[in-house]
Design a protein around this motif. Sequence first.
Motif, PDB file in Angstrom:
ATOM      1  N   ASP A 165       0.768  -1.220   0.010  1.00 33.00           N
ATOM      2  CA  ASP A 165      -0.074   0.018   0.079  1.00 33.00           C
ATOM      3  C   ASP A 165       0.899   1.194  -0.027  1.00 33.00           C
ATOM      4  O   ASP A 165       0.498   2.404  -0.688  1.00 33.00           O
ATOM      5  CB  ASP A 165      -1.039   0.125   1.191  1.00 33.00           C
ATOM      6  CG  ASP A 165      -2.317   0.614   1.093  1.00 33.00           C
ATOM      7  OD1 ASP A 165      -2.556   0.860  -0.101  1.00 33.00           O
ATOM      8  OD2 ASP A 165      -2.827   1.240   1.912  1.00 33.00           O
ATOM      9  N   LEU A 166       1.937   1.211   0.788  1.00 27.21           N
ATOM     10  CA  LEU A 166       2.977   2.518   0.862  1.00 27.21           C
ATOM     11  C   LEU A 166       3.743   2.566  -0.673  1.00 27.21           C
ATOM     12  O   LEU A 166       4.095   3.814  -0.943  1.00 27.21           O
ATOM     13  CB  LEU A 166       3.785   2.105   1.871  1.00 27.21           C
ATOM     14  CG  LEU A 166       3.442   2.466   3.250  1.00 27.21           C
ATOM     15  CD1 LEU A 166       4.622   1.973   4.352  1.00 27.21           C
ATOM     16  CD2 LEU A 166       3.201   3.805   3.572  1.00 27.21           C
ATOM     17  N   ALA A 167       3.723   1.543  -1.452  1.00 27.95           N
ATOM     18  CA  ALA A 167       4.342   1.654  -2.681  1.00 27.95           C
ATOM     19  C   ALA A 167       3.821   2.955  -3.528  1.00 27.95           C
ATOM     20  O   ALA A 167       4.771   3.457  -4.219  1.00 27.95           O
ATOM     21  CB  ALA A 167       4.336   0.295  -3.357  1.00 27.95           C
ATOM     22  N   LEU A 168       2.742   2.919  -3.720  1.00 25.62           N
ATOM     23  CA  LEU A 168       2.032   4.322  -4.400  1.00 25.62           C
ATOM     24  C   LEU A 168       2.693   5.557  -3.902  1.00 25.62           C
ATOM     25  O   LEU A 168       2.851   6.459  -4.472  1.00 25.62           O
ATOM     26  CB  LEU A 168       0.640   4.188  -4.316  1.00 25.62           C
ATOM     27  CG  LEU A 168      -0.008   3.057  -5.068  1.00 25.62           C
ATOM     28  CD1 LEU A 168      -1.493   3.444  -4.972  1.00 25.62           C
ATOM     29  CD2 LEU A 168       0.440   2.562  -6.370  1.00 25.62           C
ATOM     30  N   ILE A 169       2.745   5.430  -2.373  1.00 25.62           N
ATOM     31  CA  ILE A 169       3.533   6.718  -2.014  1.00 25.62           C
ATOM     32  C   ILE A 169       5.074   7.004  -2.073  1.00 25.62           C
ATOM     33  O   ILE A 169       5.471   8.088  -2.636  1.00 25.62           O
ATOM     34  CB  ILE A 169       3.262   7.063  -0.511  1.00 25.62           C
ATOM     35  CG1 ILE A 169       1.603   6.889  -0.561  1.00 25.62           C
ATOM     36  CG2 ILE A 169       3.780   8.383   0.041  1.00 25.62           C
ATOM     37  CD1 ILE A 169       1.233   6.475   1.011  1.00 25.62           C
ATOM     38  N   LEU A 170       5.718   5.722  -1.941  1.00 30.43           N
ATOM     39  CA  LEU A 170       7.147   5.732  -2.185  1.00 30.43           C
ATOM     40  C   LEU A 170       7.649   5.906  -3.448  1.00 30.43           C
ATOM     41  O   LEU A 170       8.772   6.659  -3.535  1.00 30.43           O
ATOM     42  CB  LEU A 170       7.839   4.451  -1.252  1.00 30.43           C
ATOM     43  CG  LEU A 170       7.297   4.341   0.238  1.00 30.43           C
ATOM     44  CD1 LEU A 170       7.976   3.119   0.898  1.00 30.43           C
ATOM     45  CD2 LEU A 170       7.809   5.560   0.962  1.00 30.43           C
ATOM     46  N   LEU A 171       7.167   5.323  -4.221  1.00 31.60           N
ATOM     47  CA  LEU A 171       7.352   5.169  -5.578  1.00 31.60           C
ATOM     48  C   LEU A 171       6.479   5.644  -6.842  1.00 31.60           C
ATOM     49  O   LEU A 171       6.310   5.593  -7.872  1.00 31.60           O
ATOM     50  CB  LEU A 171       7.566   3.639  -6.215  1.00 31.60           C
ATOM     51  CG  LEU A 171       8.503   2.755  -5.305  1.00 31.60           C
ATOM     52  CD1 LEU A 171       8.463   1.307  -5.807  1.00 31.60           C
ATOM     53  CD2 LEU A 171      10.072   3.202  -5.363  1.00 31.60           C
ATOM     54  N   ARG A 172       5.871   6.898  -6.200  1.00 34.48           N
ATOM     55  CA  ARG A 172       4.734   7.557  -6.973  1.00 34.48           C
ATOM     56  C   ARG A 172       5.345   8.012  -8.443  1.00 34.48           C
ATOM     57  O   ARG A 172       4.727   7.840  -9.345  1.00 34.48           O
ATOM     58  CB  ARG A 172       4.664   8.832  -6.291  1.00 34.48           C
ATOM     59  CG  ARG A 172       3.541   9.773  -6.840  1.00 34.48           C
ATOM     60  CD  ARG A 172       3.213  11.041  -5.953  1.00 34.48           C
ATOM     61  NE  ARG A 172       1.896  11.766  -6.618  1.00 34.48           N
ATOM     62  CZ  ARG A 172       1.548  13.051  -5.911  1.00 34.48           C
ATOM     63  NH1 ARG A 172       1.982  13.216  -4.696  1.00 34.48           N
ATOM     64  NH2 ARG A 172       0.396  13.486  -6.660  1.00 34.48           N
ATOM     65  N   ASN A 173       6.623   8.714  -8.496  1.00 41.08           N
ATOM     66  CA  ASN A 173       7.140   9.224  -9.674  1.00 41.08           C
ATOM     67  C   ASN A 173       7.258   8.201 -10.751  1.00 41.08           C
ATOM     68  O   ASN A 173       6.866   7.954 -11.708  1.00 41.08           O
ATOM     69  CB  ASN A 173       8.293  10.111  -9.452  1.00 41.08           C
ATOM     70  CG  ASN A 173       7.857  11.443  -8.524  1.00 41.08           C
ATOM     71  OD1 ASN A 173       6.472  11.871  -8.597  1.00 41.08           O
ATOM     72  ND2 ASN A 173       8.859  11.964  -8.183  1.00 41.08           N
ATOM     73  N   PRO A 174       8.120   6.881 -10.236  1.00 41.67           N
ATOM     74  CA  PRO A 174       8.331   5.983 -11.291  1.00 41.67           C
ATOM     75  C   PRO A 174       7.372   5.398 -11.762  1.00 41.67           C
ATOM     76  O   PRO A 174       7.133   4.771 -12.903  1.00 41.67           O
ATOM     77  CB  PRO A 174       9.638   5.124 -10.430  1.00 41.67           C
ATOM     78  CG  PRO A 174       9.512   5.551  -9.163  1.00 41.67           C
ATOM     79  CD  PRO A 174       9.033   7.044  -9.211  1.00 41.67           C
ATOM     80  N   ILE A 175       6.335   5.222 -10.773  1.00 39.57           N
ATOM     81  CA  ILE A 175       5.154   4.271 -11.030  1.00 39.57           C
ATOM     82  C   ILE A 175       4.337   5.264 -11.954  1.00 39.57           C
ATOM     83  O   ILE A 175       3.703   4.685 -12.906  1.00 39.57           O
ATOM     84  CB  ILE A 175       4.212   4.004  -9.839  1.00 39.57           C
ATOM     85  CG1 ILE A 175       4.927   3.124  -9.062  1.00 39.57           C
ATOM     86  CG2 ILE A 175       2.806   3.537 -10.197  1.00 39.57           C
ATOM     87  CD1 ILE A 175       4.064   2.603  -7.570  1.00 39.57           C
ATOM     88  N   PRO A 183      -0.357   7.570  -9.508  1.00 44.01           N
ATOM     89  CA  PRO A 183      -0.850   6.730  -8.841  1.00 44.01           C
ATOM     90  C   PRO A 183      -1.680   7.186  -7.458  1.00 44.01           C
ATOM     91  O   PRO A 183      -2.400   6.527  -7.101  1.00 44.01           O
ATOM     92  CB  PRO A 183       0.090   5.613  -8.221  1.00 44.01           C
ATOM     93  CG  PRO A 183       1.330   6.639  -8.216  1.00 44.01           C
ATOM     94  CD  PRO A 183       1.240   7.632  -9.536  1.00 44.01           C
ATOM     95  N   LEU A 184      -1.260   8.669  -7.265  1.00 43.44           N
ATOM     96  CA  LEU A 184      -2.224   9.177  -6.261  1.00 43.44           C
ATOM     97  C   LEU A 184      -3.360  10.265  -6.807  1.00 43.44           C
ATOM     98  O   LEU A 184      -3.749  11.190  -6.131  1.00 43.44           O
ATOM     99  CB  LEU A 184      -1.374   9.961  -5.440  1.00 43.44           C
ATOM    100  CG  LEU A 184      -0.344   9.304  -4.650  1.00 43.44           C
ATOM    101  CD1 LEU A 184       0.621  10.349  -3.581  1.00 43.44           C
ATOM    102  CD2 LEU A 184      -1.013   8.173  -3.755  1.00 43.44           C
ATOM    103  N   THR A 185      -3.755  10.005  -8.119  1.00 42.41           N
ATOM    104  CA  THR A 185      -4.977  10.505  -8.611  1.00 42.41           C
ATOM    105  C   THR A 185      -5.805   9.528  -8.573  1.00 42.41           C
ATOM    106  O   THR A 185      -5.827   8.382  -8.611  1.00 42.41           O
ATOM    107  CB  THR A 185      -4.697  11.125  -9.859  1.00 42.41           C
ATOM    108  OG1 THR A 185      -4.462   9.968 -10.721  1.00 42.41           O
ATOM    109  CG2 THR A 185      -3.542  12.060  -9.999  1.00 42.41           C
ATOM    110  N   PRO A 186      -7.285  10.050  -8.877  1.00 48.55           N
ATOM    111  CA  PRO A 186      -8.353   9.145  -8.792  1.00 48.55           C
ATOM    112  C   PRO A 186      -8.127   7.914 -10.093  1.00 48.55           C
ATOM    113  O   PRO A 186      -8.539   6.814  -9.533  1.00 48.55           O
ATOM    114  CB  PRO A 186      -9.529   9.929  -9.060  1.00 48.55           C
ATOM    115  CG  PRO A 186      -9.471  11.087  -8.296  1.00 48.55           C
ATOM    116  CD  PRO A 186      -8.028  11.269  -8.695  1.00 48.55           C
TER     117      PRO A 186
END
Length: 214
Positions: A165-175, A183-186
């Motif tokens: 679950d934290l991956a979207l926050i920690l790796l936001r830019n490469p994802i 990944p932090l948008t709807p």
Amino acid sequence: MSSTPEVGDLTARATIRNAALRLFADRGPDAVTVREIATQAGVSPALVVHHFGSKDGLRAEVDAFAAQAFDVIFEALPTDELAEMLAGGEAGGSLAEAFARGFPPGSPLPAYLRRLLLTNDPAGAALFGRWYAATRRLLDVMVESGVARPSEDPDVRAAFFLVNDLALILLRNPIAMAIGADPLTPEGIERWAREATIVYAEGAFGAQGQEENP
């Protein structure tokens, strides 16, 4: 004077803290000077020292402020929503979804969390420890109620769920670069949650081949 000294002090203190938070998130605390923080806040370096004593004192307040904001987000998650996530229900990105709701676009807090967690910072380790303990307790409840299967290593399973679950926050830019959506948008959360749900509920490997070759 238009305001009391106390109100003025509180406003200046928050302004300095917020400026430091943004600079720390962008470059890391060690790379930022008191003078740069003062310039960003529109105050003198002497006022920074007056309020916080030193850069270390300011960093401690930034850490405490950020930790409180993160804990509020985590603690506000409904238990049934987290349970659905872990069981493969529809709330597949609940923590990231809560960050997206709780922190507006441009907020430095998600980037600051990345720095705390990925640099072995004590404040980040304390946050992860609290969130891990909560996830572990939830997993135990789910196993006891029959919602989740028992695990031979529940400690690892709880860590896996939290890290995923934290991956979207920690790796936001490469994802975002990989999937073509933040990944932090709807849109990004919906795509991530949909696929994570399939993996959690149905598995990702071997099912088709096992059916064809019993």
